[in-house]
Each structure stands twice: as structure tokens, then as C-alpha cells.
Design a protein around this motif. Structure first.
Motif, PDB file in Angstrom:
ATOM      1  N   UNK A 177       0.879  -1.144   0.070  1.00 51.08           N
ATOM      2  CA  UNK A 177      -0.090  -0.121   0.090  1.00 51.08           C
ATOM      3  C   UNK A 177       0.870   1.226   0.063  1.00 51.08           C
ATOM      4  N   UNK A 178       1.941   1.244   0.691  1.00 50.86           N
ATOM      5  CA  UNK A 178       2.925   2.403   1.029  1.00 50.86           C
ATOM      6  C   UNK A 178       3.460   2.582  -0.544  1.00 50.86           C
ATOM      7  N   UNK A 179       3.833   1.334  -1.136  1.00 47.95           N
ATOM      8  CA  UNK A 179       4.744   1.831  -2.499  1.00 47.95           C
ATOM      9  C   UNK A 179       3.657   2.331  -3.270  1.00 47.95           C
ATOM     10  N   UNK A 180       2.349   2.024  -3.312  1.00 50.49           N
ATOM     11  CA  UNK A 180       1.382   2.490  -4.523  1.00 50.49           C
ATOM     12  C   UNK A 180       1.329   4.196  -3.954  1.00 50.49           C
ATOM     13  N   UNK A 181       1.378   4.326  -2.625  1.00 51.13           N
ATOM     14  CA  UNK A 181       1.292   5.855  -2.520  1.00 51.13           C
ATOM     15  C   UNK A 181       2.378   6.520  -2.937  1.00 51.13           C
ATOM     16  N   UNK A 182       3.736   5.710  -2.776  1.00 45.87           N
ATOM     17  CA  UNK A 182       4.841   6.439  -3.179  1.00 45.87           C
ATOM     18  C   UNK A 182       4.968   6.725  -4.769  1.00 45.87           C
ATOM     19  N   UNK A 301      10.131   3.360   7.377  1.00 45.10           N
ATOM     20  CA  UNK A 301       8.420   4.150   7.052  1.00 45.10           C
ATOM     21  C   UNK A 301       7.698   3.611   8.250  1.00 45.10           C
ATOM     22  N   UNK A 302       6.858   4.266   8.830  1.00 45.91           N
ATOM     23  CA  UNK A 302       6.300   3.830   9.755  1.00 45.91           C
ATOM     24  C   UNK A 302       4.795   3.995   9.437  1.00 45.91           C
ATOM     25  N   UNK A 303       4.055   2.894   9.598  1.00 44.01           N
ATOM     26  CA  UNK A 303       2.631   2.931   8.995  1.00 44.01           C
ATOM     27  C   UNK A 303       1.500   2.820  10.120  1.00 44.01           C
ATOM     28  N   UNK A 323      18.890   5.496  12.578  1.00 39.32           N
ATOM     29  CA  UNK A 323      18.552   5.621  11.302  1.00 39.32           C
ATOM     30  C   UNK A 323      17.193   6.556  11.024  1.00 39.32           C
ATOM     31  N   UNK A 324      17.086   7.481  10.090  1.00 38.47           N
ATOM     32  CA  UNK A 324      16.359   8.349   9.856  1.00 38.47           C
ATOM     33  C   UNK A 324      14.702   7.863   9.534  1.00 38.47           C
ATOM     34  N   UNK A 325      13.921   8.792   9.710  1.00 38.23           N
ATOM     35  CA  UNK A 325      12.524   8.669   9.229  1.00 38.23           C
ATOM     36  C   UNK A 325      12.313   9.128   7.742  1.00 38.23           C
ATOM     37  N   UNK A 326      11.558   8.161   7.030  1.00 36.42           N
ATOM     38  CA  UNK A 326      11.559   8.716   5.547  1.00 36.42           C
ATOM     39  C   UNK A 326      10.047   9.334   5.623  1.00 36.42           C
ATOM     40  N   UNK A 327       9.184   8.480   5.823  1.00 35.24           N
ATOM     41  CA  UNK A 327       7.689   9.021   5.856  1.00 35.24           C
ATOM     42  C   UNK A 327       6.770   8.142   6.596  1.00 35.24           C
ATOM     43  N   UNK A 328       5.305   8.561   7.055  1.00 36.88           N
ATOM     44  CA  UNK A 328       4.666   8.197   7.833  1.00 36.88           C
ATOM     45  C   UNK A 328       3.093   7.895   7.134  1.00 36.88           C
ATOM     46  N   UNK A 329       2.735   6.623   7.291  1.00 35.52           N
ATOM     47  CA  UNK A 329       1.350   6.816   6.458  1.00 35.52           C
ATOM     48  C   UNK A 329       0.238   6.853   7.556  1.00 35.52           C
ATOM     49  N   UNK A 330      -0.885   7.322   7.081  1.00 37.72           N
ATOM     50  CA  UNK A 330      -2.012   7.616   8.214  1.00 37.72           C
ATOM     51  C   UNK A 330      -3.226   6.964   7.847  1.00 37.72           C
ATOM     52  N   UNK A 331      -3.438   6.107   6.954  1.00 37.36           N
ATOM     53  CA  UNK A 331      -4.670   5.479   6.520  1.00 37.36           C
ATOM     54  C   UNK A 331      -4.477   4.689   5.312  1.00 37.36           C
ATOM     55  N   UNK A 332      -5.618   4.057   5.083  1.00 29.28           N
ATOM     56  CA  UNK A 332      -5.567   2.977   3.894  1.00 29.28           C
ATOM     57  C   UNK A 332      -5.744   3.448   2.560  1.00 29.28           C
ATOM     58  N   UNK A 333      -5.879   4.944   2.462  1.00 37.29           N
ATOM     59  CA  UNK A 333      -6.364   5.473   1.101  1.00 37.29           C
ATOM     60  C   UNK A 333      -5.134   5.831   0.404  1.00 37.29           C
ATOM     61  N   UNK A 335      -4.026   7.784  -3.011  1.00 31.39           N
ATOM     62  CA  UNK A 335      -2.523   7.935  -2.483  1.00 31.39           C
ATOM     63  C   UNK A 335      -2.467   9.039  -1.462  1.00 31.39           C
ATOM     64  N   UNK A 336      -3.814   9.333  -0.796  1.00 33.17           N
ATOM     65  CA  UNK A 336      -3.464  10.615  -0.110  1.00 33.17           C
ATOM     66  C   UNK A 336      -2.964  10.330   1.634  1.00 33.17           C
ATOM     67  N   UNK A 337      -3.004   9.131   1.939  1.00 37.09           N
ATOM     68  CA  UNK A 337      -2.686   8.923   3.310  1.00 37.09           C
ATOM     69  C   UNK A 337      -1.069   8.661   3.551  1.00 37.09           C
ATOM     70  N   UNK A 338      -0.311   9.590   3.351  1.00 41.11           N
ATOM     71  CA  UNK A 338       1.027   9.612   3.630  1.00 41.11           C
ATOM     72  C   UNK A 338       1.680  10.857   3.754  1.00 41.11           C
ATOM     73  N   UNK A 339       2.834  11.292   4.605  1.00 33.51           N
ATOM     74  CA  UNK A 339       2.960  12.471   4.928  1.00 33.51           C
ATOM     75  C   UNK A 339       4.738  12.317   5.067  1.00 33.51           C
ATOM     76  N   UNK A 340       5.016  13.399   4.739  1.00 33.73           N
ATOM     77  CA  UNK A 340       6.753  13.455   5.003  1.00 33.73           C
ATOM     78  C   UNK A 340       7.081  14.627   6.091  1.00 33.73           C
ATOM     79  N   UNK A 341       6.728  14.328   7.350  1.00 34.77           N
ATOM     80  CA  UNK A 341       7.030  15.487   8.299  1.00 34.77           C
ATOM     81  C   UNK A 341       8.445  15.760   8.611  1.00 34.77           C
ATOM     82  N   UNK A 342       8.565  16.909   9.129  1.00 32.29           N
ATOM     83  CA  UNK A 342       9.917  17.494   9.473  1.00 32.29           C
ATOM     84  C   UNK A 342      10.066  16.863  10.859  1.00 32.29           C
TER      85      UNK A 342
END
Ligand SMILES: Nc1nc2c(ncn2[C@@H]2O[C@H](COP(=O)(O)OP(=O)(O)OP(=O)(O)O)[C@@H](O)[C@H]2O)c(=O)[nH]1
Ligand SMILES: [Mg+2]
Length: 356
Positions: A177-182, A301-303, A323-333, A335-342
Motif C-alpha cells: 500500500x505504501x509503495x502504491x502511495x509513493x 517508514x512507519x505505517x 536511522x532516519x524517518x522517511x515517511x509516515x502513513x496515516x490510513x488506507x487511502x 494516494x493521500x494517506x502519506x506524509x513527510x513530516x519534518x
């Protein structure tokens, strides 16, 4: 135990009085702001009330030899025990305990945080930071800011810099799912030419899941049943700016497979992200991270951040592994449920969710 109530103009002044009266071993049981004096609620002065206690140890005084009395019977020399006056009101102390130490009651919201498994290595240092900031500033907003700033300093974030982005991790965490969002992000937002490869061929549905996304986003998908096909897939997609690779978690736990893969794929041109679900227990996440550490990881990547209020695993794991954080996923949708927070944004999320 001797308990004393002190009223002063500020917490620091009250602390000074506690030190003078009860010594350095005193424990702060409670602090609160009170109003003193005034008429019908008017003109009252703002003061700080602080309740402290100390264990009562008998003070043994050195006794000077007593000159012999006129009587012939020598008087036994007894130690003189000096009782300290209990010139205080008896109060029922409200104690917020953290292991053997105590937090001032005003900071009780932090008690749960400090008990977090993900914070176990940092808890003592964070405890000291909280208490000293509170007594220095007497301002809960400032305590929260200083606490969040410390968390921010520990979390690094990263962007993907390589042409290949590979996701790995245990079953069901949201890799595909995350790969599809990416894929949607690079294709639609960044307008790049994107290709997909999946090496997860254990389940038909896994391939079909990714094919559905590839069709919707309108990007090519290659299915690689073995390492030879994987190499061919890379050739087929050689005109793509970004190539996203889905994997089956079990492959990365097979040392033989990983050795073969390392021989046939240049990891220096690949960002490998370990995908972890925030709904998992912290101790399990630590173990998973160690098991998946066979290829050089670029970050996490934290989901499923939408399914838990507890985001402390992000802090614990990024701090522990560096190790750093790349992105966070916030739901099943997709492509929208993904964020790249600072770093500051993710630390604010972690602290605010923990405290509310
Ligand atoms: N609530 C929530 N669900 C998510 C999120 N990301 C993925 N999921 C769901 O998690 C389930 C598993 O997602 P997949 O993408 O198939 O997970 P996977 O890691 O590829 O699973 P395997 O290929 O079977 O190992 C699906 O129901 C997804 O919709 C997320 O951020 N939040
Ligand atoms: Mg999958």
C-alpha cells in the motif's frame, strides 16, 4: 516523615525555603498556585504553595562528658535526641511516582510518557529535564516546548536520494500500500517517470494488488519470480527516473537469498526502507529491526499512525539505531494517506498525542 507546607512568591523561592528547612533530601509532593488575602476575591496576591516532605531521622548530638556531680553515683551518658518541631499542617500528599522518583503533580501528564517502553533508556534524562525546566520556569507550556525540542533533536528525517527505492519489512505492515502511495507521489506530484517491480510472488493476490495500483496510476509493473528476472526487470525499466521495488518480508529473513541479492544488485544505488507498523509493540519492533538489518537500511517508514495514539516507537527506534524517518502513513487511502513530516512536526505529533 515530616511534611511541610510553604507559601512563597515563586516556585524557585519556595524551593529555596524547602532546602533551608528540610535539607537536600526533601521530596516535593505537590505544587499549586493559590491566591492570598484580598477582599471578596479582589486584590488577592498570587502565590505558590509547595508541599514537601523529608524522612525524619533522629539527630544524634555529640555529648560532652559531664562533670562528675557531687553524688558519688556516675550518671550514664545518653545520646540526646533532638526532635524537630512539627510546626506544619498535616496534609494528605498527592504523589506522582516515576519508578523510585516523583514528578511534581503539575507534570503528572508526563508520567505515562516516561513509562513508555520506547523511552526506557532515556527516561531518567527526560525526567531530570522535565523537573528542572518546571522549577526554573514554573510554566507548563515551556516544559512542553523544551520536552518537544529534545525529542526533535533526536529524530532525523531523510528524503530518498537513490533511483531505486525498496521496501522491506514483516507481513501485513503496509509495504505494498505504501509503495502504491509513493508511486502516485512520484508520478503525479513530482511528474517523474516511475516503474514498479515486485519480487513478492508468494501470493497471487500480492501481485494483483500491485497491478491494480499500477494500472490506476498508469505506470509499468514487472513481476520478478527470481533474481534473474529481477535483473531483467531493471533493464526493462531503465528509462524510469524512479524504480519502486516491493518485496516479501520472508525473503529478507533468508540469509542465502540476501547474499545472492547483494551479489546481483548494487545497494549503493538503492534506498532500502524498513516498513514498520506503529500498532506493533515496541519490543517487537526492536527485534524486527535487528532481523531485517541484513541489508544496509536507509531509514524507516512507519505505517498505521491513524490506528494508535502512541507514536513513541518513532522516537525510540530512530534514536536507538540512528536511522532516519522517511515517511509516515496515516490510513488506507491511496494516494493521500502519506506524509513527510519534518523532525519538529513529527516530534510535535508524538508529544501532543501523548499528552492529550
Ligand atoms: N489503518 C491503516 N491501514 C493501513 C495503512 N497502510 C496499510 N494499511 C492496511 O494494512 C493492510 C496490509 O497492507 P499491505 O500493503 O497489503 O501490507 P504488506 O506489508 O504489503 O503485506 P504482505 O505483502 O502480505 O506482507 C491493508 O489492509 C492496508 O489497507 C495505514 O497507514 N493505516
Ligand atoms: Mg505486500
Amino acid at each position: 516523615m515530616m511534611v511541610k507546607r510553604i507559601v512563597a512568591n515563586s516556585v524557585s523561592e519556595a524551593m529555596e525555603l524547602v532546602k533551608q528547612d528540610l535539607g537536600n533530601d526533601a521530596i516535593i509532593l505537590n505544587t499549586r498556585q493559590i491566591k492570598v488575602g484580598g477582599l471578596f476575591g479582589l486584590f488577592a496576591q498570587k502565590k505558590v504553595e509547595l508541599v514537601a516532605s523529608v524522612e525524619e531521622h533522629p539527630v544524634v548530638k555529640t555529648v560532652q562528658p559531664v562533670a562528675p556531680q557531687a553524688s558519688s553515683e556516675p550518671r550514664p551518658i545518653k545520646p540526646v535526641v533532638e526532635k524537630r518541631a512539627l510546626s506544619v499542617e498535616t496534609v494528605s500528599p498527592k504523589i506522582v511516582s516515576f519508578a523510585s522518583r516523583r514528578l511534581p503533580e503539575a507534570l503528572c501528564a508526563y508520567e505515562v510518557l516516561l513509562a513508555e517502553p520506547a523511552l526506557q533508556h532515556e527516561a531518567e534524562a527526560l525526567y531530570d529535564l522535565l523537573v528542572s525546566t518546571y522549577y526554573k520556569t514554573n510554566d507548563l507550556d515551556q516544559v512542553e516546548q523544551v520536552f518537544a525540542a529534545t525529542v526533535t533533536d533526536s529524530i532525523r528525517v531523510t528524503a530518498a536520494t537513490s533511483r531505486f527505492i525498496m521496501v522491506t519489512g514483516p507481513t501485513g505492515v503496509g509495504k505494498t500500500t505504501t509503495l502504491a502511495k509513493l508511486a502516485a507521489y512520484y508520478r503525479l506530484t513530482k511528474q517523474q517517470k516511475v516503474g514498479l517491480i515486485t519480487t513478492d510472488t508468494y501470493r497471487i493476490s500480492a501481485v494483483e494488488q500491485l497491478r491494480t495500483y499500477a494500472d490506476i496510476i498508469d505506470i509499468p509493473l514487472r513481476v520478478a519470480y527470481d533474481l534473474q528476472e529481477f535483473e531483467q526487470a531493471k533493464v526493462d525499466l531503465s528509462d524510469c527516473d524512479v524504480i519502486l521495488i516491493d518485496t516479501a518480508g520472508r525473503n529478507f529473513l533468508d540469509a542465502g537469498y540476501v547474499e545472492q541479492l547483494k551479489k546481483r544488485h548494487d545497494f549503493s544505488e538503492t534506498d532500502v526502507f524498513l516498513v514498520l507498523s506503529l500498532t506493533s509493540k515496541y519490543r517487537d519492533l526492536e527485534q524486527i529491526q535487528q532481523r531485517f538489518d541484513q541489508v544496509p537500511l536507509s531509514g524507516f517508514i512507519f505505517t498505521k499512525a491513524d490506528e494508535t495514539i502512541d507514536l513513541w516507537s518513532i522516537y525510540g527506534l530512530t534514536k536507538k539505531t540512528q536511522l532516519p524517518l522517511f515517511c509516515l502513513t496515516t490510513g488506507q487511502e491511496v494516494p493521500e494517506d502519506i506524509i513527510w513530516p519534518t523532525s519538529a512536526e513529527v516530534s510535535r505529533m508524538i508529544v501532543e498525542r501523548g499528552l492529550r
